[in-house]
Design a protein around this motif. Structure first.
Motif, PDB file in Angstrom:
ATOM      1  N   LEU A   1       0.633  -1.032   0.102  1.00  0.00           N
ATOM      2  CA  LEU A   1      -0.430  -0.280   0.239  1.00  0.00           C
ATOM      3  C   LEU A   1       1.276   0.713  -0.248  1.00  0.00           C
ATOM      4  O   LEU A   1       2.324   1.235   0.623  1.00  0.00           O
ATOM      5  CB  LEU A   1      -0.675   0.392   1.016  1.00  0.00           C
ATOM      6  CG  LEU A   1      -2.092  -1.397   0.741  1.00  0.00           C
ATOM      7  CD1 LEU A   1      -2.380  -1.201   3.048  1.00  0.00           C
ATOM      8  CD2 LEU A   1      -2.978  -0.120   0.479  1.00  0.00           C
ATOM      9  N   PRO A   2       0.397   2.225  -0.127  1.00  0.00           N
ATOM     10  CA  PRO A   2       1.349   3.874  -0.660  1.00  0.00           C
ATOM     11  C   PRO A   2       1.434   4.080   1.229  1.00  0.00           C
ATOM     12  O   PRO A   2       0.451   3.866   1.870  1.00  0.00           O
ATOM     13  CB  PRO A   2       0.415   4.736  -1.014  1.00  0.00           C
ATOM     14  CG  PRO A   2      -0.673   3.978  -1.358  1.00  0.00           C
ATOM     15  CD  PRO A   2      -1.174   2.552  -1.095  1.00  0.00           C
ATOM     16  N   LEU A   3       2.896   4.278   1.466  1.00  0.00           N
ATOM     17  CA  LEU A   3       3.304   4.369   2.602  1.00  0.00           C
ATOM     18  C   LEU A   3       2.896   6.024   3.482  1.00  0.00           C
ATOM     19  O   LEU A   3       3.012   6.993   2.378  1.00  0.00           O
ATOM     20  CB  LEU A   3       4.983   4.521   2.658  1.00  0.00           C
ATOM     21  CG  LEU A   3       5.511   4.791   3.386  1.00  0.00           C
ATOM     22  CD1 LEU A   3       5.819   4.117   4.596  1.00  0.00           C
ATOM     23  CD2 LEU A   3       7.206   5.078   2.923  1.00  0.00           C
ATOM     24  N   LYS A   4       2.504   6.557   3.847  1.00  0.00           N
ATOM     25  CA  LYS A   4       1.939   7.239   4.526  1.00  0.00           C
ATOM     26  C   LYS A   4       3.536   8.173   5.304  1.00  0.00           C
ATOM     27  O   LYS A   4       4.666   7.466   5.262  1.00  0.00           O
ATOM     28  CB  LYS A   4       1.660   7.186   6.186  1.00  0.00           C
ATOM     29  CG  LYS A   4      -0.385   7.077   6.006  1.00  0.00           C
ATOM     30  CD  LYS A   4      -0.735   7.573   7.333  1.00  0.00           C
ATOM     31  CE  LYS A   4      -2.295   7.305   7.039  1.00  0.00           C
ATOM     32  NZ  LYS A   4      -3.405   7.211   8.420  1.00  0.00           N
ATOM     33  N   GLN A   5       3.930   9.622   4.892  1.00  0.00           N
ATOM     34  CA  GLN A   5       5.033  10.153   4.725  1.00  0.00           C
ATOM     35  C   GLN A   5       5.762  10.431   6.426  1.00  0.00           C
ATOM     36  O   GLN A   5       4.287  10.557   7.961  1.00  0.00           O
ATOM     37  CB  GLN A   5       5.371  11.417   4.361  1.00  0.00           C
ATOM     38  CG  GLN A   5       4.973  11.032   2.422  1.00  0.00           C
ATOM     39  CD  GLN A   5       6.549  10.669   2.480  1.00  0.00           C
ATOM     40  OE1 GLN A   5       7.134  11.032   2.374  1.00  0.00           O
ATOM     41  NE2 GLN A   5       6.303   9.670   1.352  1.00  0.00           N
ATOM     42  N   ASN A   6       6.799  10.347   6.893  1.00  0.00           N
ATOM     43  CA  ASN A   6       7.176  10.849   8.216  1.00  0.00           C
ATOM     44  C   ASN A   6       6.536   9.735   9.590  1.00  0.00           C
ATOM     45  O   ASN A   6       5.720  10.854  10.298  1.00  0.00           O
ATOM     46  CB  ASN A   6       6.486  12.504   8.069  1.00  0.00           C
ATOM     47  CG  ASN A   6       7.315  13.170   7.472  1.00  0.00           C
ATOM     48  OD1 ASN A   6       8.689  13.300   6.632  1.00  0.00           O
ATOM     49  ND2 ASN A   6       6.642  14.111   6.694  1.00  0.00           N
ATOM     50  N   THR A   7       6.455   8.661   9.085  1.00  0.00           N
ATOM     51  CA  THR A   7       5.527   8.203   9.921  1.00  0.00           C
ATOM     52  C   THR A   7       6.943   7.326  11.100  1.00  0.00           C
ATOM     53  O   THR A   7       6.481   6.829  12.244  1.00  0.00           O
ATOM     54  CB  THR A   7       5.150   6.735   9.607  1.00  0.00           C
ATOM     55  OG1 THR A   7       5.952   6.376   8.825  1.00  0.00           O
ATOM     56  CG2 THR A   7       4.164   7.371   8.598  1.00  0.00           C
ATOM     57  N   GLY A   8       8.054   7.513  10.985  1.00  0.00           N
ATOM     58  CA  GLY A   8       8.912   6.678  11.756  1.00  0.00           C
ATOM     59  C   GLY A   8       9.474   5.292  11.088  1.00  0.00           C
ATOM     60  O   GLY A   8      10.664   4.630  11.100  1.00  0.00           O
ATOM     61  N   MET A   9       8.649   5.008   9.864  1.00  0.00           N
ATOM     62  CA  MET A   9       9.487   3.342   9.486  1.00  0.00           C
ATOM     63  C   MET A   9      10.459   3.994   8.803  1.00  0.00           C
ATOM     64  O   MET A   9      11.279   4.732   7.841  1.00  0.00           O
ATOM     65  CB  MET A   9       8.137   3.380   8.607  1.00  0.00           C
ATOM     66  CG  MET A   9       8.288   1.982   7.283  1.00  0.00           C
ATOM     67  SD  MET A   9       8.324   0.545   8.164  1.00  0.00           S
ATOM     68  CE  MET A   9       6.733   0.481   9.107  1.00  0.00           C
ATOM     69  N   SER A  10      10.964   3.148   8.701  1.00  0.00           N
ATOM     70  CA  SER A  10      12.871   2.682   8.221  1.00  0.00           C
ATOM     71  C   SER A  10      12.622   2.839   6.732  1.00  0.00           C
ATOM     72  O   SER A  10      11.888   2.304   6.519  1.00  0.00           O
ATOM     73  CB  SER A  10      13.278   2.001   8.458  1.00  0.00           C
ATOM     74  OG  SER A  10      14.428   2.001   8.160  1.00  0.00           O
ATOM     75  N   HIS A  11      13.885   3.434   5.978  1.00  0.00           N
ATOM     76  CA  HIS A  11      13.701   3.500   4.739  1.00  0.00           C
ATOM     77  C   HIS A  11      13.730   2.468   4.041  1.00  0.00           C
ATOM     78  O   HIS A  11      13.923   1.785   3.073  1.00  0.00           O
ATOM     79  CB  HIS A  11      14.787   5.008   4.425  1.00  0.00           C
ATOM     80  CG  HIS A  11      14.026   6.010   4.412  1.00  0.00           C
ATOM     81  ND1 HIS A  11      12.748   6.519   3.381  1.00  0.00           N
ATOM     82  CD2 HIS A  11      14.114   7.294   4.738  1.00  0.00           C
ATOM     83  CE1 HIS A  11      12.266   7.727   3.370  1.00  0.00           C
ATOM     84  NE2 HIS A  11      13.244   7.918   4.224  1.00  0.00           N
ATOM     85  N   LEU A  12      14.989   1.562   4.971  1.00  0.00           N
ATOM     86  CA  LEU A  12      15.323   0.795   4.520  1.00  0.00           C
ATOM     87  C   LEU A  12      14.784  -0.257   4.638  1.00  0.00           C
ATOM     88  O   LEU A  12      14.531  -2.065   4.049  1.00  0.00           O
ATOM     89  CB  LEU A  12      16.790   0.151   5.660  1.00  0.00           C
ATOM     90  CG  LEU A  12      18.306  -1.050   5.078  1.00  0.00           C
ATOM     91  CD1 LEU A  12      18.477  -0.404   4.425  1.00  0.00           C
ATOM     92  CD2 LEU A  12      19.073  -1.011   6.653  1.00  0.00           C
ATOM     93  N   VAL A  13      13.675  -0.511   5.180  1.00  0.00           N
ATOM     94  CA  VAL A  13      12.215  -1.370   5.327  1.00  0.00           C
ATOM     95  C   VAL A  13      11.975  -1.780   3.701  1.00  0.00           C
ATOM     96  O   VAL A  13      10.859  -2.526   2.822  1.00  0.00           O
ATOM     97  CB  VAL A  13      11.431  -1.176   6.675  1.00  0.00           C
ATOM     98  CG1 VAL A  13      10.475  -2.077   6.194  1.00  0.00           C
ATOM     99  CG2 VAL A  13      11.972  -1.513   7.505  1.00  0.00           C
ATOM    100  N   THR A  14      10.952  -0.101   3.536  1.00  0.00           N
ATOM    101  CA  THR A  14      10.847  -0.033   2.350  1.00  0.00           C
ATOM    102  C   THR A  14      11.941  -0.246   1.034  1.00  0.00           C
ATOM    103  O   THR A  14      11.451  -0.066  -0.345  1.00  0.00           O
ATOM    104  CB  THR A  14       9.799   1.193   1.946  1.00  0.00           C
ATOM    105  OG1 THR A  14      10.994   2.198   2.122  1.00  0.00           O
ATOM    106  CG2 THR A  14       9.383   1.061   2.828  1.00  0.00           C
ATOM    107  N   ALA A  15      13.487  -0.268   1.037  1.00  0.00           N
ATOM    108  CA  ALA A  15      13.786   0.053   0.079  1.00  0.00           C
ATOM    109  C   ALA A  15      13.961   1.445  -0.908  1.00  0.00           C
ATOM    110  O   ALA A  15      13.780   1.209  -1.727  1.00  0.00           O
ATOM    111  CB  ALA A  15      14.574  -1.407  -1.000  1.00  0.00           C
ATOM    112  N   GLY A  16      13.954   1.943   0.028  1.00  0.00           N
ATOM    113  CA  GLY A  16      13.463   4.004  -0.811  1.00  0.00           C
ATOM    114  C   GLY A  16      12.139   3.799  -1.718  1.00  0.00           C
ATOM    115  O   GLY A  16      12.389   5.264  -1.708  1.00  0.00           O
ATOM    116  N   LEU A  17      11.231   2.575  -0.979  1.00  0.00           N
ATOM    117  CA  LEU A  17      10.157   2.429  -1.763  1.00  0.00           C
ATOM    118  C   LEU A  17       9.152   3.440  -1.609  1.00  0.00           C
ATOM    119  O   LEU A  17       9.570   3.587  -0.034  1.00  0.00           O
ATOM    120  CB  LEU A  17       9.602   1.399  -2.104  1.00  0.00           C
ATOM    121  CG  LEU A  17      10.202   1.012  -3.747  1.00  0.00           C
ATOM    122  CD1 LEU A  17       9.552  -0.772  -3.379  1.00  0.00           C
ATOM    123  CD2 LEU A  17      10.448   0.931  -4.180  1.00  0.00           C
ATOM    124  N   PRO A  18       8.449   4.755  -2.372  1.00  0.00           N
ATOM    125  CA  PRO A  18       7.194   4.359  -1.613  1.00  0.00           C
ATOM    126  C   PRO A  18       6.002   4.054  -0.937  1.00  0.00           C
ATOM    127  O   PRO A  18       5.051   4.839  -1.159  1.00  0.00           O
ATOM    128  CB  PRO A  18       6.436   5.804  -2.441  1.00  0.00           C
ATOM    129  CG  PRO A  18       6.990   5.342  -3.608  1.00  0.00           C
ATOM    130  CD  PRO A  18       7.823   4.358  -3.276  1.00  0.00           C
TER     131      PRO A  18
END
Ligand code: AMP
Ligand code: MG
Length: 315
Positions: free
Chosen positions: A100-117
């Motif tokens: 699903l689309p990632l919400k911005q600025n939630t604290g989710m690590s960019h490494l979890v999404t490999a930089g994807l939105p």
């Protein structure tokens, strides 16, 4: 990575509480799910997530699935939709991951999404996994708990054989029932089957009342390594830069003057933890060329170099 003693925890309330504490401190804990044993880390802690890749010896960063205890927690991190609600009603908790689309600025690590939105997320059905996620109260990133390239672990002793000494603990929950990976459905545009798994595609189509796209073209399959248009900065990237050219944004490693440093002390886990965040930040700065210091091609450095090479590839 320094060798440590991997604790074998019982799947009792005490064992689960200890596991949740270890995760909260940035530790790695393997736990049983209905698919295979997962290797968990706090999905909001970049360093903990980087350690997953180090422990598995993964030569590349693919995005990880975030595991949560309930839909309310999922909604903190992703844009929810009617289609998501239908599939969650039908199959959660269970072996279905929704992208699903990632919400911005939630604290989710960019490494979890490999930089994807976008973010892949699921609620596992295994009671021990569920208790652990409730105790943690937040998202836990968890790929399969096996060294890269080795078969998945379906019992705690497999995890110890593969990762003993590299992770803090394993919760022993006996044998996993499904032994299959989760089905991954993309809900970014038209619903798409990104990976077959424990929940049959036909059942998903029946619950959605719509057909799933089955093609794995770059637009649908947002998994890096499998697609070319994976997150890459808008700026051109020059690798192995031992000096800086005028006008370049400088991504350093080690004791070098630069705009952003992956790790001043030359620590590869720290560098991995910073990689996507720094690339995004440089991309937002004035300038259209990024130069990157050489990164040693060993351990996590291989995954970092793999990602940087993709970012530098002509497009
Ligand atoms: P697993 O191997 O079960 O840990 O699942 C990880 C896989 O999920 C990745 O290799 C991708 O194929 C897929 N995945 C995770 N996050 C995403 C995402 N944001 N978009 C597309 N696919 C994803
Ligand atoms: Mg695996």
């Amino acid at each position: 990575m320094p060798n440590k003693v991997t604790q074998l925890l019982p799947s009792t309330p005490d064992g689960v509480a200890t596991a949740a504490d270890l995760l909260g401190e940035g530790g790695l804990v393997s736990f049983p799910t209905e698919t295979v044993y997962g290797l968990g880390a706090d999905a909001t802690n970049d360093t903990a997530v980087a350690r997953i890749f180090a422990a598995k010896g993964r030569p590349s960063f693919n995005p990880l699935i975030a595991h949560v205890a309930d839909i309310e927690t999922a909604k903190r991190y992703v844009e929810w939709s009617d289609a998501a609600q239908k599939l969650a009603d039908a199959f959660w908790p269970g072996p279905l991951s929704l992208v699903l689309p990632l919400k911005q600025n939630t604290g989710m690590s960019h490494l979890v999404t490999a930089g994807l939105p976008s973010l892949a997320i699921r609620i596992p059905a295994h009671p021990v996994a569920h208790q652990l996620l409730e105790a943690v109260g937040g998202p836990v990133a968890a790929p399969s708990a096996n060294p890269s390239g080795k078969i998945s672990a379906t019992r705690a002793t497999h995890v110890i054989d593969g990762l003993g000494g590299k992770i803090e603990a394993v919760i022993d929950g006996g044998d996993c029932a499904v032994g299959l990976e989760s089905t991954i459905v993309g809900l970014l545009g038209e619903p798409a089957l990104l990976r077959p798994g424990g929940v049959p595609a036909e059942d998903i189509e029946a619950a959605l009342g719509a057909k799933l796209k089955h093609d794995t073209s770059p637009d649908t399959l947002l998994a890096p390594g499998q697609m070319s248009s994976h997150y890459a900065p808008g700026a051109a990237v020059r690798l192995n830069a031992t000096d800086w050219q005028v006008g370049e944004l400088r991504l350093g490693f080690g004791h070098v003057p630069c705009d952003l440093n992956l790790s001043e002390s030359g620590d590869l886990i720290e560098a991995a933890a910073n990689l996507f965040r720094h690339l995004h930040a440089l991309d937002r700065m004035e300038g259209n060329r990024i130069a990157v210091s050489p990164i040693p091609d060993q351990g996590l450095g291989r995954a970092i170099n793999d990602r940087l090479k993709r970012a530098a590839a002509p497009r």
